[in-house]
Design a protein around this motif. Structure first.
Motif, PDB file in Angstrom:
ATOM      1  N   UNK A  50     -49.020 -39.770  10.655  1.00 18.78           N
ATOM      2  CA  UNK A  50     -49.204 -41.193  10.980  1.00 18.78           C
ATOM      3  C   UNK A  50     -48.343 -42.064  10.077  1.00 18.78           C
ATOM      4  N   UNK A  51     -48.128 -41.614   8.848  1.00 19.42           N
ATOM      5  CA  UNK A  51     -47.306 -42.380   7.910  1.00 19.42           C
ATOM      6  C   UNK A  51     -45.839 -42.423   8.340  1.00 19.42           C
ATOM      7  N   UNK A  52     -45.400 -41.438   9.111  1.00 23.12           N
ATOM      8  CA  UNK A  52     -44.031 -41.418   9.629  1.00 23.12           C
ATOM      9  C   UNK A  52     -43.820 -42.628  10.531  1.00 23.12           C
ATOM     10  N   UNK A  53     -44.798 -42.879  11.417  1.00 25.15           N
ATOM     11  CA  UNK A  53     -44.713 -44.021  12.336  1.00 25.15           C
ATOM     12  C   UNK A  53     -44.950 -45.340  11.603  1.00 25.15           C
TER      13      UNK A  53
ATOM     14  N   UNK B 256     -51.815 -52.738  17.053  1.00 31.03           N
ATOM     15  CA  UNK B 256     -50.992 -51.531  17.146  1.00 31.03           C
ATOM     16  C   UNK B 256     -51.850 -50.357  16.691  1.00 31.03           C
ATOM     17  N   UNK B 257     -51.676 -49.221  17.355  1.00 27.15           N
ATOM     18  CA  UNK B 257     -52.480 -48.046  17.041  1.00 27.15           C
ATOM     19  C   UNK B 257     -51.567 -46.838  16.848  1.00 27.15           C
ATOM     20  N   UNK B 258     -51.810 -46.108  15.765  1.00 28.09           N
ATOM     21  CA  UNK B 258     -51.088 -44.852  15.531  1.00 28.09           C
ATOM     22  C   UNK B 258     -52.128 -43.740  15.519  1.00 28.09           C
ATOM     23  N   UNK B 259     -51.974 -42.778  16.427  1.00 30.95           N
ATOM     24  CA  UNK B 259     -52.897 -41.651  16.529  1.00 30.95           C
ATOM     25  C   UNK B 259     -52.185 -40.396  16.057  1.00 30.95           C
ATOM     26  N   UNK B 260     -52.792 -39.690  15.113  1.00 28.50           N
ATOM     27  CA  UNK B 260     -52.149 -38.498  14.559  1.00 28.50           C
ATOM     28  C   UNK B 260     -52.906 -37.221  14.876  1.00 28.50           C
ATOM     29  N   UNK B 261     -52.148 -36.208  15.306  1.00 30.54           N
ATOM     30  CA  UNK B 261     -52.715 -34.902  15.653  1.00 30.54           C
ATOM     31  C   UNK B 261     -51.790 -33.797  15.151  1.00 30.54           C
TER      32      UNK B 261
END
Length: 198
Positions: free
Chosen positions: A121-124, A82-87
Motif C-alpha cells: 500500500x505504501x508503494x501507491x 481515495x482508497x488503497x487496498x493491499x493484498x
C-alpha cells in the motif's frame, strides 16, 4: 479475536472474516438464525473531523472491511476519498467494486504484482496527494505506513484481546504517554502517539 466490522446499519452488523483457525471455521459453518455471544464496539473509532478535503484510506487484507464504513461516511460528508487496498495476490482481492460504487478513487496493490500495482500500500501512497490518512491492517503494514506517510493520520490495530475490558494488558501498544490498551484506548490511535519497537 479481531474480526473486521464492515458496516453497521440499524441493528444489522456486517462482519468480514478470513477462515484461519477453528473459531472462524466454526463461524463459516453457521446457519441463518444461529446466535453468537460477542463483545463489540470496544475502544474508540476513527475521528472524521480531521480528514480534510482529500483523505486516503489504506486497508490491508482483513483490514479492508473497516475502511468501507469509514469511506461511506466520508463520501456522505462530501469529501474526495481515495482508497488503497493491499493484498498478497489477485485471488485475495475483495471489495474493490464496493468502494468504487461509493464513488471512491480506488487503487489495488498486490505483493506479487498479479493484480493492480505491484508492491505494498505504501508503494501507491508515495505518489499520492492527500490531506490525511486512515488505515487498518497487520502491524508491519501500519509501521510502514507510519514511516511513509506525509501527513498525520489514524491507525486501527488488529490485535488479539485477552479480556476485551482492559484488565489484562495483553493487547497493549507503546505510546508517547506509556502503554495503551488496544481494547480500551485503541484500537484507533493517532500516528504521532505511537512508538514502534524494533
Amino acid at each position: 479475536r479481531p474480526i473486521s466490522v464492515c458496516e453497521v446499519s440499524g441493528d444489522v452488523l456486517t462482519i468480514v472474516y478470513k477462515v484461519v483457525g477453528s473459531g472462524t471455521e466454526q463461524m463459516s459453518k453457521m446457519a441463518s438464525g444461529e446466535k453468537l455471544d460477542i463483545l463489540t464496539g470496544l475502544g474508540n473509532g476513527y475521528n472524521l473531523d480531521l480528514a480534510g478535503e482529500k483523505p486516503v484510506l489504506l486497508g490491508g487484507g482483513v483490514g479492508v472491511p473497516p475502511m468501507y464504513n469509514l469511506a461511506k461516511k466520508l463520501v456522505a460528508e462530501g469529501r474526495e476519498v481515495k482508497v488503497i487496498l493491499g493484498f498478497n495476490t489477485a485471488s485475495e482481492v475483495f471489495y474493490e467494486n464496493e468502494f468504487k460504487a461509493l464513488g471512491c478513487d480506488v487503487l489495488v496493490t498486490t505483493v506479487d504484482g498479479s493484480y493492480g500495482t505491484k508492491g505494498f500500500v505504501t508503494t501507491a501512497l508515495e505518489t499520492m496527494d492527500y490531506t490525511y490518512f486512515y488505515t487498518c491492517g497487520p502491524e508491519p503494514m501500519l509501521k510502514a505506513v507510519h514511516k511513509a506517510s506525509k501527513t498525520s493520520g489514524q491507525m486501527s490495530f488488529e490485535e488479539r484481546m485477552g479480556c476485551g475490558f482492559g484488565a489484562c494488558m495483553g493487547c497493549s501498544c507503546k505510546t508517547i504517554t506509556g502503554y495503551k490498551r488496544i481494547c480500551k484506548e485503541g484500537p484507533v490511535m493517532k500516528k504521532e502517539e505511537i512508538l514502534w519497537e524494533d
